[in-house]
Design an enzyme around this catalytic site. Structure first.
Site, short mmCIF file in Angstrom:
data_model
loop_
_atom_site.label_atom_id
_atom_site.label_comp_id
_atom_site.label_asym_id
_atom_site.label_seq_id
_atom_site.Cartn_x
_atom_site.Cartn_y
_atom_site.Cartn_z
N ASN A 71 -22.79 -18.86 -8.79
CA ASN A 71 -22.22 -17.66 -8.21
C ASN A 71 -23.30 -16.60 -8.18
OD1 ASN A 71 -20.63 -14.96 -8.42
ND2 ASN A 71 -19.07 -16.48 -7.88
N TYR A 113 -24.40 -14.32 -11.73
CA TYR A 113 -24.80 -15.51 -12.49
C TYR A 113 -23.86 -15.90 -13.63
CZ TYR A 113 -29.28 -15.08 -10.04
OH TYR A 113 -30.24 -15.00 -9.09
N GLU A 135 -19.69 -30.16 -16.44
CA GLU A 135 -18.77 -30.69 -17.45
C GLU A 135 -17.51 -29.84 -17.54
OE1 GLU A 135 -23.02 -31.08 -19.19
OE2 GLU A 135 -21.95 -29.81 -17.76
#
Length: 134
Positions: A45, A48, A55
């Protein structure tokens, strides 16, 4: 499912990575005791801190589908020659899912030509989890 199949699933997930800022595409594949596999990839994004690791995406998908245990193995792939391991946050997120099923999944840390196998408890000793709250 073989380790190679699980690694292929993680690599396939990495192909869908949205990583325009780091150019570091990561894929994860979770194998459950019933043979089902859930994959995820990292999603960055512009802000950040709002990025999601592969995961975490995979665990979120599994939990959203009602999977609450049975995690037996995880493959994590990245774009480097060296095997990569889940970051600290992802270790904790994986641990939450693993503790719900009382498992200690094997983590396949995948590099270009090497696979390092380690248990989640070795990556996150003395983990905090659901049992810590009782």
């Amino acid at each position: 499912m073989t380790d190679a199949d699980l690694i292929d699933a993680a690599r396939g997930a990495a192909a869908h990575s949205y990583s325009p800022y780091s150019q570091f595409a990561v894929g994860a594949a979770l194998l459950f005791a019933d043979g089902s596999v859930v994959t995820g990839t990292n999603i960055e994004n512009a802000s950040y801190g709002l990025a999601l690791c592969a995961e975490t995406v995979a665990v979120s998908k599994a939990m959203a589908d009602g999977v609450r245990g049975g995690l037996v193995k995880v493959a994590v792939t990245g774009p480097t020659d060296e095997p990569i391991t889940p970051c600290g946050r992802c270790r904790q997120v994986l641990n939450e899912l693993a503790q719900l099923g009382s498992t200690d999944p094997q983590i396949l840390c995948v590099g270009a030509s090497e696979v390092r196998r380690v248990t989640l408890s070795a990556l996150l000793p003395d983990a905090f989890g659901p049992a810590s709250l009782s």
